[in-house]
Design a protein around this motif. Structure first.
Motif, short mmCIF file in Angstrom:
data_model
loop_
_atom_site.label_atom_id
_atom_site.label_comp_id
_atom_site.label_asym_id
_atom_site.label_seq_id
_atom_site.Cartn_x
_atom_site.Cartn_y
_atom_site.Cartn_z
N ASP A 1 0.85 -1.26 0.11
CA ASP A 1 0.15 0.15 -0.06
C ASP A 1 0.83 1.62 -0.05
OD1 ASP A 1 -1.98 -2.16 0.39
OD2 ASP A 1 -2.31 -1.83 1.85
N ALA A 2 1.62 1.33 -0.89
CA ALA A 2 3.08 2.44 -1.23
C ALA A 2 2.00 3.58 -1.53
CB ALA A 2 4.28 1.78 -1.84
N ALA A 3 1.98 5.22 -1.12
CA ALA A 3 2.38 6.02 -1.55
C ALA A 3 2.90 7.34 -1.36
CB ALA A 3 -0.19 7.11 -0.81
N LEU A 4 3.07 7.44 -3.26
CA LEU A 4 3.86 8.90 -2.75
C LEU A 4 3.50 10.02 -2.91
CD1 LEU A 4 6.82 9.45 -4.12
CD2 LEU A 4 5.68 10.10 -6.31
N SER A 5 4.55 10.95 -1.76
CA SER A 5 4.22 12.09 -1.65
C SER A 5 4.03 13.43 -2.02
CB SER A 5 5.89 13.05 -0.49
OG SER A 5 6.51 12.70 -0.41
N PRO A 6 3.07 14.61 -2.86
CA PRO A 6 3.06 15.38 -3.65
C PRO A 6 4.68 15.89 -4.23
CG PRO A 6 1.23 15.71 -2.39
CD PRO A 6 2.61 14.93 -1.67
N ASP A 7 5.52 15.80 -2.83
CA ASP A 7 6.84 16.65 -3.83
C ASP A 7 7.28 15.12 -4.11
OD1 ASP A 7 7.29 15.02 -1.45
OD2 ASP A 7 7.51 17.20 -0.46
N GLY A 8 7.16 14.38 -4.17
CA GLY A 8 7.88 13.09 -4.44
C GLY A 8 8.97 12.76 -3.54
N LEU A 9 9.12 13.23 -2.01
CA LEU A 9 10.55 12.67 -1.62
C LEU A 9 9.53 12.24 -0.23
CD1 LEU A 9 11.36 16.60 -1.17
CD2 LEU A 9 12.82 14.69 -2.52
N ARG A 10 8.65 11.36 -0.23
CA ARG A 10 8.36 10.37 0.98
C ARG A 10 7.57 9.61 0.39
NH1 ARG A 10 10.10 14.70 3.44
NH2 ARG A 10 8.25 16.25 2.32
N VAL A 11 7.93 8.28 0.98
CA VAL A 11 6.63 7.13 0.10
C VAL A 11 6.12 6.53 1.82
CG1 VAL A 11 6.15 4.91 -0.36
CG2 VAL A 11 7.64 6.26 -1.88
N ALA A 12 4.87 6.89 2.01
CA ALA A 12 3.86 6.44 2.88
C ALA A 12 3.28 4.67 2.10
CB ALA A 12 3.04 6.96 3.69
N ALA A 13 3.57 4.54 3.26
CA ALA A 13 3.09 2.41 3.04
C ALA A 13 3.36 1.45 4.76
CB ALA A 13 4.64 1.29 2.22
N ILE A 46 6.65 5.88 6.60
CA ILE A 46 7.30 6.93 5.93
C ILE A 46 8.71 6.46 5.35
CG2 ILE A 46 7.68 9.41 5.72
CD1 ILE A 46 4.87 9.03 6.27
N PHE A 47 8.84 6.02 4.33
CA PHE A 47 10.26 5.87 4.18
C PHE A 47 10.51 7.44 3.42
CE2 PHE A 47 8.10 1.97 3.86
CZ PHE A 47 9.54 0.96 3.74
N PRO A 105 2.63 17.78 1.54
CA PRO A 105 4.56 17.17 1.28
C PRO A 105 4.52 16.36 2.50
CG PRO A 105 4.18 18.77 0.35
CD PRO A 105 2.33 19.05 1.13
N ARG A 106 3.94 17.12 3.77
CA ARG A 106 4.29 16.63 5.20
C ARG A 106 2.94 15.97 5.91
NH1 ARG A 106 9.39 16.10 6.04
NH2 ARG A 106 9.33 15.38 8.17
N LEU A 107 1.67 16.42 5.26
CA LEU A 107 0.41 15.58 5.97
C LEU A 107 0.14 14.21 5.24
CD1 LEU A 107 -1.73 16.87 8.39
CD2 LEU A 107 -2.37 17.98 6.49
N LEU A 108 -0.40 13.64 6.27
CA LEU A 108 -1.06 12.49 6.05
C LEU A 108 -2.58 12.08 6.40
CD1 LEU A 108 1.37 9.57 7.23
CD2 LEU A 108 0.87 10.49 4.82
#
Length: 638
Positions: free
Chosen positions: A43-55, A67-68, A96-99
């Motif tokens: 269930d990986a998801a990319l942040s809008p700025d492309g700098l983090r993945v939530a999974a 957070i990766f 970018p930093r809000l889930l």
């Protein structure tokens, strides 16, 4: 479709068996367990700025939201603190930093709630009130830039669901679309406006539609006819009456059409594949058609946008020999999250940027580093000349000559096999077996004609297609005719049972999971789900010209069953009742015929959890070692 079998992952161990109690533990169950280990990332998801993945990721052996951080050369992992007493249902990015996460509280009265998580401060804020958990709840749209989401959910006092709008800043909840009689599904456009509702009553289906949120829904008689004719997945374009729909082409394959919602009819055919049905399509926020999803020899997206096609080519060059799917891209399109899989491993997530693919995490690190067996698409001719496609997996490191073979017909039977990772197939291939997965007549995904060729062909044309695949591999010199077994689940289990009871069996052994031994009893069990006319049609679709359903039932010719057979079933199976296997086991016991049988307590039509899945594959390995060994001296046939 009825009796479709999907092999899945597994949770608890409990079985009753006629084998010795030590059978599973004697034969290195850890080997089989590796194929069903909990995913290390999903269930990986990319942040809008492309700098983090939530999974969801395994952290100290436990699945956690993590957070990766991709800002450095190598990703670093940071767990996200969530309440221990609640289970993560879903997660996504609002900034970018809000889930945004959905948390489930289990118990006598399960409830769920939306919570935002600020990654800078760790602060959690609940949005709106907790809501009772209802079947069919679905997030239809998230508009982070506009500050709202749309949730399809039940409305007190109503039989059908409505759509709620949740303000992402204040948590205020309003009913955006009231329930409509017979409407069970709602469709939003890219602006977050609910534009259509799909209604159904019995065999009738129709579409409710509106052009904007300021209009009322209206019903189109023409649209109703097209829904009944097989139109699937409507997507409206924001601010217009235009859109797209998947529907059958005159050639009988599912293609992509323009759709006029105002007039309720299909427009021009935009894309169709000459071999297979389309799986789906991709559109941009402006409604522009970007690409179509298709599973021919292997799953892929055919990008119609030249820039996206070039990006795909570069990704495929960086990750060769794999099926690479773009999950999401950053707002500036410079960084993309890619899920990459092969038939030999269950896949991994990569960040693709600047012409380079960086590993974020593998689903199964243990399997990803080993040399797995590769799967290739094949085609052969059945005895009546029909072209049958399928997939052949050959054991790594062995010459493709005189191999022991396991033929594995899929369940359904109105389903299909596709290229990709399959733990059963890899387990067998890793132990030296070639595996053939035929898409016999009646299989879906290849157009209407092949599906219809399966009508009335249970135990006949469908079985011949399976057998002819084995004969083709023998003629090619790939398979040893003395060392062929058949293994399947659900309808595939029926095919294995049927092959085992054949008067002149061509297989050395058979393995059935959740198979159907008594076709008449299965139809009687399913009758409650049919109207009378539909039941008669379904019965004819199975029986065809056979004199009776008993003439198609393995249990009716159990006296002929003398080959080694392994029979397995979940005791809580509500698709194919467990007595379908238990009765065959009892009949073989009465006849004094040696066989192996295992009943998995509390399991359904598929095995859930690593323990029972590993136990079953371990039994399969021991059974094949005894009756059709891949490496050692061939035992005499029973």
């Amino acid at each position: 479709m009825l009796w479709r079998f999907l092999r899945g992952a597994a949770l608890a161990f409990a079985c009753v068996q006629s084998l010795p109690a030590s059978a599973a533990s004697d034969a290195s169950p850890a080997d089989a367990a590796a194929y069903f280990a909990p995913p290390a990332i999903e269930d990986a998801a990319l942040s809008p700025d492309g700098l983090r993945v939530a999974a969801r990721a395994l952290v100290e052996g436990r699945p956690r939201l993590a957070i990766f951080d991709l800002s450095d050369a190598a990703p670093t992992l940071h767990p996200v603190a969530l309440p221990e007493e609640e289970r993560l249902e879903w997660h996504g990015w609002l900034g970018p930093r809000l889930l945004l996460v959905s948390l489930l509280r289990q118990g006598a009265a399960p409830s769920a709630r939306f919570v935002t998580v600020d990654l800078d401060t760790g602060k959690r804020s609940q949005l709106g009130a907790a809501r009772p958990v209802e079947a069919g709840d679905e997030v239809l749209h998230i508009a982070a830039d506009q500050g709202f989401l749309l949730l399809k959910s039940s409305v007190p006092g109503k039989a059908t669901p409505g759509v709620y709008r949740l303000d992402l800043a204040t948590g205020a909840v309003t009913l955006a679309v009231a329930p409509q009689e017979h409407v069970w599904d709602w469709v939003a456009d890219s602006a977050g406006v609910i534009r259509a509702g799909l209604a159904s009553q019995g065999k009738r289906a129709w579409l409710l539609y509106r052009k904007s949120e300021h209009e009322s829904f209206s019903r189109s008689a023409r649209a109703a006819g097209e829904v009944r004719a097989g139109v699937d997945r409507f997507v409206p374009i924001r601010g217009t009456d235009r859109g797209y729909a998947l529907a059958q082409t005159p050639a009988g394959r599912v293609g992509l059409y323009a759709y006029d919602f105002g007039k309720g009819r299909l427009g021009a055919l935009l894309y169709a594949d000459s071999r297979v049905d389309l799986d789906g399509f991709q559109t941009g926020p402006d409604g522009r058609l970007l690409g179509v999803d298709v599973s021919a020899d292997r799953p892929a997206t055919h990008w119609l946008d030249p820039a996206l096609a070039q990006r795909q080519a570069r990704i495929d060059s960086a990750l060769p020999g794999r099926a690479n799917r773009v999950i999401a891209s950053s707002a500036d399109q410079a960084r993309s999250l890619v899920f990459s899989e092969s038939a030999a491993d269950p896949g991994a997530f990569y960040l693709y940027a600047g012409g380079r693919a960086t590993l974020v995490g593998a689903v199964s690190p243990t399997l990803a580093v080993r040399q797995g067996a590769e799967m290739k698409a094949v085609q052969y001719r059945a005895r009546d000349g029909l072209a049958v496609s399928g997939y052949l997996t050959l054991p790594a490191g062995r010459e493709a000559k005189g191999l022991p073979l396991v033929v594995m017909p899929h369940g359904g039977p109105f389903a299909r096999d596709s290229w990709g990772y399959d733990p059963w197939v890899q387990y067998l291939a890793d132990r030296g077996y070639a595996v053939l997965q035929p898409n016999y007549r009646g299989s879906t995904g290849f157009g209407r004609d092949l599906v219809e060729k399966g009508n009335g062909e249970w135990g006949r044309g469908m079985q011949n297609d399976v057998d002819d695949g084995a004969d083709w591999l023998v003629a090619q010199g790939i398979a040893d005719p003395r060392r062929i077994c058949i293994m399947g689940a659900s309808y595939g289990g029926y095919a294995a049972m049927w092959a085992a009871t054949a008067p002149a069996p061509r297989y050395r052994c058979a393995i059935s999971f959740a198979g159907i031994s008594d076709v008449a009893a299965q139809l009687a069990y399913d009758r409650k789900t049919f109207e009378e006319r539909d039941y008669r049609a379904w019965k004819h679709r199975i029986q065809g010209s056979a004199p009776s359903l008993d003439a198609l039932s393995p249990i009716a010719r159990v006296d002929a069953l003398r080959m080694p057979i392994l029979i397995a079933h979940g005791t809580a199976d509500d698709t194919v009742p467990a007595d379908q296997s238990a009765r065959l086991h009892a009949a073989l016991t009465r006849l004094g015929r040696a066989h192996d049988y295992v009943a998995y307590q509390g399991q359904g039509h598929t095995l859930e959890g690593p323990a029972d899945n590993a136990d079953f594959l371990t039994r399969v390995g021991k059974f094949l070692d005894a009756h059709n060994p891949a490496w050692s001296h061939l035992p005499p046939a029973r």
